[in-house]
Design an enzyme around this catalytic site. Sequence first.
Site, PDB file in Angstrom:
ATOM      1  N   HIS A 155       1.561   7.966 -16.979  1.00 39.98           N
ATOM      2  CA  HIS A 155       0.949   7.708 -15.666  1.00 39.98           C
ATOM      3  C   HIS A 155       1.774   6.749 -14.817  1.00 39.98           C
ATOM      4  O   HIS A 155       1.626   6.713 -13.607  1.00 39.98           O
ATOM      5  CB  HIS A 155      -0.468   7.167 -15.857  1.00 39.98           C
ATOM      6  N   ASP A 362       4.861   2.260  -8.246  1.00 35.45           N
ATOM      7  CA  ASP A 362       3.620   2.866  -8.721  1.00 35.45           C
ATOM      8  C   ASP A 362       3.931   4.278  -9.182  1.00 35.45           C
ATOM      9  O   ASP A 362       4.710   4.976  -8.522  1.00 35.45           O
ATOM     10  CB  ASP A 362       2.600   2.915  -7.564  1.00 35.45           C
TER      11      ASP A 362
HETATM   12  C1  GDG Z   1      -2.332   4.263 -13.035  1.00 38.85           C
HETATM   13  C2  GDG Z   1      -0.929   4.217 -12.411  1.00 38.85           C
HETATM   14  C3  GDG Z   1      -1.434   6.357 -11.214  1.00 38.85           C
HETATM   15  C4  GDG Z   1      -9.778   0.528  -7.671  1.00 38.85           C
HETATM   16  N1  GDG Z   1     -10.599  -0.492  -7.331  1.00 38.85           N
HETATM   17  C5  GDG Z   1     -11.850  -0.037  -7.484  1.00 38.85           C
HETATM   18  C6  GDG Z   1     -11.794   1.289  -7.956  1.00 38.85           C
HETATM   19  N2  GDG Z   1     -10.518   1.606  -8.054  1.00 38.85           N
HETATM   20  C7  GDG Z   1     -10.032   2.938  -8.437  1.00 38.85           C
HETATM   21  C8  GDG Z   1      -9.329   3.623  -7.285  1.00 38.85           C
HETATM   22  C9  GDG Z   1      -8.452   4.628  -8.015  1.00 38.85           C
HETATM   23  C10 GDG Z   1      -8.140   3.899  -9.319  1.00 38.85           C
HETATM   24  O1  GDG Z   1      -9.093   2.849  -9.478  1.00 38.85           O
HETATM   25  C11 GDG Z   1      -6.757   3.234  -9.270  1.00 38.85           C
HETATM   26  O2  GDG Z   1      -5.776   4.212  -9.383  1.00 38.85           O
HETATM   27  P1  GDG Z   1      -4.300   3.974  -8.896  1.00 38.85           P
HETATM   28  O3  GDG Z   1      -3.598   5.273  -9.008  1.00 38.85           O
HETATM   29  O4  GDG Z   1      -4.324   3.456  -7.513  1.00 38.85           O
HETATM   30  O5  GDG Z   1      -3.676   2.834  -9.821  1.00 38.85           O
HETATM   31  P2  GDG Z   1      -3.681   2.385 -11.409  1.00 38.85           P
HETATM   32  O6  GDG Z   1      -4.993   1.837 -11.813  1.00 38.85           O
HETATM   33  O7  GDG Z   1      -2.549   1.435 -11.538  1.00 38.85           O
HETATM   34  O8  GDG Z   1      -3.392   3.737 -12.239  1.00 38.85           O
HETATM   35  C12 GDG Z   1      -0.933   4.913 -11.051  1.00 38.85           C
HETATM   36  C13 GDG Z   1      -2.764   6.380 -11.979  1.00 38.85           C
HETATM   37  O9  GDG Z   1      -2.651   5.680 -13.222  1.00 38.85           O
HETATM   38  C14 GDG Z   1      -3.194   7.821 -12.278  1.00 38.85           C
HETATM   39  O10 GDG Z   1      -2.198   8.539 -12.923  1.00 38.85           O
HETATM   40  O11 GDG Z   1      -1.655   6.907  -9.935  1.00 38.85           O
HETATM   41  O12 GDG Z   1       0.372   4.942 -10.510  1.00 38.85           O
HETATM   42  O13 GDG Z   1      -0.489   2.861 -12.274  1.00 38.85           O
HETATM   43  O14 GDG Z   1      -9.152   5.795  -8.314  1.00 38.85           O
HETATM   44  O15 GDG Z   1     -10.275   4.191  -6.437  1.00 38.85           O
HETATM   45  N3  GDG Z   1     -12.890   2.035  -8.218  1.00 38.85           N
HETATM   46  C15 GDG Z   1     -14.105   1.452  -7.991  1.00 38.85           C
HETATM   47  N4  GDG Z   1     -14.229   0.161  -7.562  1.00 38.85           N
HETATM   48  C16 GDG Z   1     -13.143  -0.603  -7.274  1.00 38.85           C
HETATM   49  O16 GDG Z   1     -13.279  -1.770  -6.849  1.00 38.85           O
HETATM   50  N5  GDG Z   1     -15.220   2.163  -8.233  1.00 38.85           N
END
Ligand code: GDG
Length: 461
Positions: A155, A362
């Site tokens: 990821h 990222d």
């Molecule tokens: C890893 C990789 C890759 C965030 N704050 C809240 C919340 N979130 C949710 C977001 C989103 C998820 O968490 C975060 O996903 P990201 O992709 O932005 O980042 P990582 O957590 O670092 O994820 C990344 C991912 O895996 C998938 O392959 O894209 O590059 O680092 O869905 O909405 N959700 C809620 N409350 C929050 O305060 N409910």
Amino acid sequence: MARLVIVSNRVPIPKSRGATAGGLAVALRDLLTPGSVWFGWSGRLTAEPAVQPSLVEARGVTYATVDLTPEAHRSFYVGFANGALWPLLHFRLGLMHFHRDDYEGYLAVNQTFAASLEPVLQPDDTVWVHDYHLIPFGRMLRARGFHGPIGFFLHVPFVPPSMLEAMPVARELVADLCAYDLVGFQTEEHARDFRDCAHRMLGAVVDGEWVRLNGRRMRAFADPIGIDAEAFAQEAARAASDKLVRRVAESMVGRALIIGVDRMDYSKGLPQRFEAFGQLLEKHPEHRRKIHYLQICPRSREEVDEYRRLRIDLDRLAGRINGKFSEFDWTPLRYSARAAPRTTLAGLYRLGRIGVVTPLRDGMNLVAKEFVAAQSDEDPGVLVLSRFAGAAHELTEALIVNPFDPDAIADAMHLALTMPIGERKERHAALKAKVFRTTAQLYCRRFLDALAAPPLVRAAA
Ligand code: GDG
């Protein structure tokens, strides 16, 4: 019947009927048909964990979990996975803390996981392993006699050979990745970097996406992850009636909302983003009193020192910006270290005139895609996106910025705030088409189809 067995560090056991989950659980939801299995760590620490996984069944899916000892958790999760691998794979060599004991602990936990899962497996199962915590897992499962297909998806980003070489066990990690039948990456750049590493460090022969090493072949390809755009868009439209969203909307009194949502992680570029917002107010005083920047960044991995330090930095920066620009009836920056419910998040994205997604690195960044899906077609917000997020490879109609340059981010925010509605709509239509096309469903289908390709076809390709 052939079953799908998903393996990941944490297992999102549904807590109650209808509960909404985030991250991986949402992406893989469609795969979790009755009969499938999800295996991993329970999230619990116990002095003497049982080797046999404990099983919970929900909607026909078996969730199989094991506990860890506090010592195993420290070396495996805090030490090697998040203290060494995470910074390395996010291009932060200065934050990489390598200790051989931690690596030994990482191997031992992977070995324990493989030993716990193996008796639960059936010969025709397909195993799909997720993320950097579990790189050696596939090799260990094979050594225990499992013959079915084993795939792995990373990821986070992958790094070029010159950077990976700083990791003392780089060769072992690359060899472990080569032991899978299929390894998926978020972008072609990451896949290529991995194949380069396999070639340069192990002498593997690379032919397109195929890697041949010690008489066997595996495939390393790009399979960008997506979201369930349709469902998220509907949630965002419905969220206008969410109590918290309404309260935020009312508190805006006609001001434009700049929204950021990130786990509190040093890879997300939060200090630079806060500084950029300060620069915007400094360089463009016409925006003062007319905007609010809301940053939601739930605390994460507080066991790791760097994450605690980041919290202190952000508190200080937010205090400085608000101290400098606040007026008695206007606070420019609101920042919350608590998680928001998913519906609230969807509604807040939709309220946003600007979504700021400026990670320093990222793998993909799902927030960028969620922000796009949540916008209305009539009055869409503008996405300001880091060129170092995997999402920037697809979402080229966003305002693409260098996240290390607060001035450039501030300029992009100004451009977004002054962008004519016609251009906003045009950019949004193009982004929306992409987010609705490259969905979570497509991501899963592409991966499992590639993993199901018969070995002969794989060899011939
Ligand atoms: C890893 C990789 C890759 C965030 N704050 C809240 C919340 N979130 C949710 C977001 C989103 C998820 O968490 C975060 O996903 P990201 O992709 O932005 O980042 P990582 O957590 O670092 O994820 C990344 C991912 O895996 C998938 O392959 O894209 O590059 O680092 O869905 O909405 N959700 C809620 N409350 C929050 O305060 N409910």
